[in-house]
Design a protein around this motif. Structure first.
Motif, PDB file in Angstrom:
ATOM      1  N   PRO A 115       0.821  -1.225   0.000  1.00 48.22           N
ATOM      2  CA  PRO A 115       0.000   0.000   0.000  1.00 48.22           C
ATOM      3  C   PRO A 115       0.846   1.262   0.000  1.00 48.22           C
ATOM      4  CG  PRO A 115      -0.792  -1.580   1.646  1.00 48.22           C
ATOM      5  CD  PRO A 115       0.516  -2.098   1.152  1.00 48.22           C
ATOM      6  N   VAL A 117       0.765   5.189   1.419  1.00 50.05           N
ATOM      7  CA  VAL A 117       0.160   6.155   2.333  1.00 50.05           C
ATOM      8  C   VAL A 117       0.843   7.496   2.120  1.00 50.05           C
ATOM      9  CG1 VAL A 117      -0.279   6.754   4.751  1.00 50.05           C
ATOM     10  CG2 VAL A 117      -0.292   4.343   4.042  1.00 50.05           C
ATOM     11  N   ASP A 138      -3.373   4.989  -1.239  1.00 54.58           N
ATOM     12  CA  ASP A 138      -4.470   4.197  -0.688  1.00 54.58           C
ATOM     13  C   ASP A 138      -5.019   4.854   0.573  1.00 54.58           C
ATOM     14  OD1 ASP A 138      -4.260   1.713  -2.441  1.00 54.58           O
ATOM     15  OD2 ASP A 138      -2.221   1.864  -1.655  1.00 54.58           O
ATOM     16  N   ARG A 139      -4.137   5.493   1.343  1.00 59.46           N
ATOM     17  CA  ARG A 139      -4.530   6.248   2.531  1.00 59.46           C
ATOM     18  C   ARG A 139      -3.858   7.608   2.512  1.00 59.46           C
ATOM     19  NH1 ARG A 139      -6.692   3.667   7.120  1.00 59.46           N
ATOM     20  NH2 ARG A 139      -6.899   5.793   7.885  1.00 59.46           N
ATOM     21  N   ARG A 140      -4.553   8.605   3.084  1.00 56.57           N
ATOM     22  CA  ARG A 140      -4.016   9.958   3.143  1.00 56.57           C
ATOM     23  C   ARG A 140      -4.186  10.474   4.566  1.00 56.57           C
ATOM     24  NH1 ARG A 140      -6.180   8.416  -1.218  1.00 56.57           N
ATOM     25  NH2 ARG A 140      -8.177   8.381  -0.104  1.00 56.57           N
ATOM     26  N   THR A 163     -12.645   8.097   0.172  1.00 51.36           N
ATOM     27  CA  THR A 163     -12.319   6.914   0.958  1.00 51.36           C
ATOM     28  C   THR A 163     -10.807   6.776   1.124  1.00 51.36           C
ATOM     29  OG1 THR A 163     -14.292   5.782   0.166  1.00 51.36           O
ATOM     30  CG2 THR A 163     -12.547   4.407   1.095  1.00 51.36           C
ATOM     31  N   GLY A 164     -10.382   6.616   2.373  1.00 49.71           N
ATOM     32  CA  GLY A 164      -8.960   6.500   2.674  1.00 49.71           C
ATOM     33  C   GLY A 164      -8.399   7.712   3.393  1.00 49.71           C
ATOM     34  N   ASP A 165      -9.171   8.802   3.445  1.00 45.96           N
ATOM     35  CA  ASP A 165      -8.707   9.998   4.153  1.00 45.96           C
ATOM     36  C   ASP A 165      -8.804   9.802   5.667  1.00 45.96           C
ATOM     37  OD1 ASP A 165      -8.382  11.197   1.722  1.00 45.96           O
ATOM     38  OD2 ASP A 165      -9.997  12.662   1.955  1.00 45.96           O
ATOM     39  N   LEU A 290      -4.998   0.202   7.636  1.00 50.26           N
ATOM     40  CA  LEU A 290      -4.941   0.744   6.284  1.00 50.26           C
ATOM     41  C   LEU A 290      -6.262   0.595   5.538  1.00 50.26           C
ATOM     42  CD1 LEU A 290      -1.357  -0.327   5.147  1.00 50.26           C
ATOM     43  CD2 LEU A 290      -2.119   1.839   6.146  1.00 50.26           C
ATOM     44  N   ASP A 291      -7.228  -0.095   6.151  1.00 52.54           N
ATOM     45  CA  ASP A 291      -8.545  -0.176   5.546  1.00 52.54           C
ATOM     46  C   ASP A 291      -9.294   1.134   5.802  1.00 52.54           C
ATOM     47  OD1 ASP A 291      -8.281  -1.116   8.234  1.00 52.54           O
ATOM     48  OD2 ASP A 291     -10.442  -1.466   8.250  1.00 52.54           O
ATOM     49  N   PRO A 292     -10.295   1.469   4.993  1.00 53.10           N
ATOM     50  CA  PRO A 292     -11.020   2.727   5.177  1.00 53.10           C
ATOM     51  C   PRO A 292     -11.636   2.827   6.570  1.00 53.10           C
ATOM     52  CG  PRO A 292     -11.531   1.772   3.040  1.00 53.10           C
ATOM     53  CD  PRO A 292     -10.732   0.744   3.783  1.00 53.10           C
TER      54      PRO A 292
END
Length: 313
Positions: A115, A117, A138-140, A163-165, A290-292
């Motif tokens: 992933p 980030v 994927d994440r922020r 999604t991911g913020d 790391l999931d939403p």
């Protein structure tokens, strides 16, 4: 290894050589792309080093430098371990048009099949990089408390949420949320009123109010209070008080020294230490999931609606 006026190809070649010297490719959990300034670099490096003890990753630290330069330039530092802990690290200093093309620079440097980030303390709007940082991640992870207008910054995050913020200001209240949730074990009465004594300009306080509103269906009143804290990474919340339908009260109050007291009708006071965590500890907590974050999404939407009403009042 320091590289002057370099290219992404030369940077990856240097990283491959360093990995070969230590015996091959390391096992990585993720890529962490951090945007910062030179003034914040040491703080970001310390936080990244601490978080890497739990999450070995490839760190790509992007530092916009002379954004007005006519010619693009990349200076890079490539390290394994050392001051940045259990991480492969690429530090990029970007001049001119190189800053505006962050995506095309970062993509070739990412470790494959793990992933991505992105994390920033500063407001990327300043550099026109908000969309750039969103494109490949994927994440922020943001930190609204560091903005010039923290609550307005969080509101912008809410309006543009995808999604991911997430935000460190949400992570800052995880211990508060856990303590309050446990206090409600065995409480059968409905809540009629919630008062939060907090700094009205603290995004964590606004998220706390939105979380309680989401969970209990009661819009809290935030009483603007000057809160003494022993860490900037603590939420600026002094107390949360509940009035039940039967008239009974419950209050969680945190003193300046970090001692938290739970006062609940018919029960002895319960005390707990709620000390401020380091930026590295907060980052590490975010990287565990790391999931939403659906809870954050719901709370942010409640905040967005509530803050819009307040702003137009």
């Amino acid at each position: 290894m320091h590289l002057k006026d370099t290219t992404t190809g030369e940077v990856m070649k240097a990283l491959t050589e360093l990995l070969h010297e230590v015996g091959g490719t390391s096992s990585l959990a993720l890529n962490l792309v951090a945007l910062t300034t030179e003034d914040e670099r040491e703080e970001v490096e310390q936080a990244a080093s601490q978080a890497s003890q739990e999450h070995p990753y490839r760190l790509i630290l992007a530092i916009p430098r002379d954004t007005e330069a006519a010619e693009p330039r990349i200076d890079a530092e490539v390290t394994l371990g050392e001051r940045l802990g259990a991480a492969e690290a690429i530090i990029l200093r970007l001049d001119g048009p190189a800053t505006a093309h962050l995506t095309s620079i970062v993509l070739p440097l990412l470790a494959p099949d793990v992933p991505v980030v992105t994390w920033w303390l500063l407001d990327p709007v300043r550099y026109g990089l908000e969309q750039e940082l969103r494109e490949f991640a994927d994440r922020r992870i943001t930190y609204s408390a560091r903005a010039t207008d923290p609550v307005a910054s969080l509101y912008r995050r809410a309006e543009s949420y995808v999604t991911g913020d997430t935000d460190i200001c949400w992570t800052r209240i995880s211990l508060w949320r856990s303590l309050i949730a446990s206090a409600f074990d065995g409480v059968g009465q409905e809540v009629e009123k919630i008062d939060i004594k907090a700094d009205d300009d603290d995004p964590s306080a606004q998220l706390m109010a939105a979380w309680l509103h989401t969970r209990l269906g009661v819009a809290p009143t935030v009483i603007d209070t000057e809160v003494e804290r022993n860490s900037e990474h603590l939420p600026a919340i002094e107390s949360v008080a509940f009035t039940m339908s039967g008239g009974e009260t419950m209050e969680v109050e945190r003193n300046a020294d970090g001692q938290t007291v739970l006062r609940q009708a018919g029960l002895p006071k319960r005390r707990q230490s709620l000390q401020g965590r380091t930026l590295g500890q907060l980052l590490a907590e975010e990287l565990r999931h790391l999931d939403p974050d659906t809870a954050y999404r719901k709370v942010l939407e409640t905040f967005r609606v509530h803050y819009a009403d307040r702003a137009s009042a």
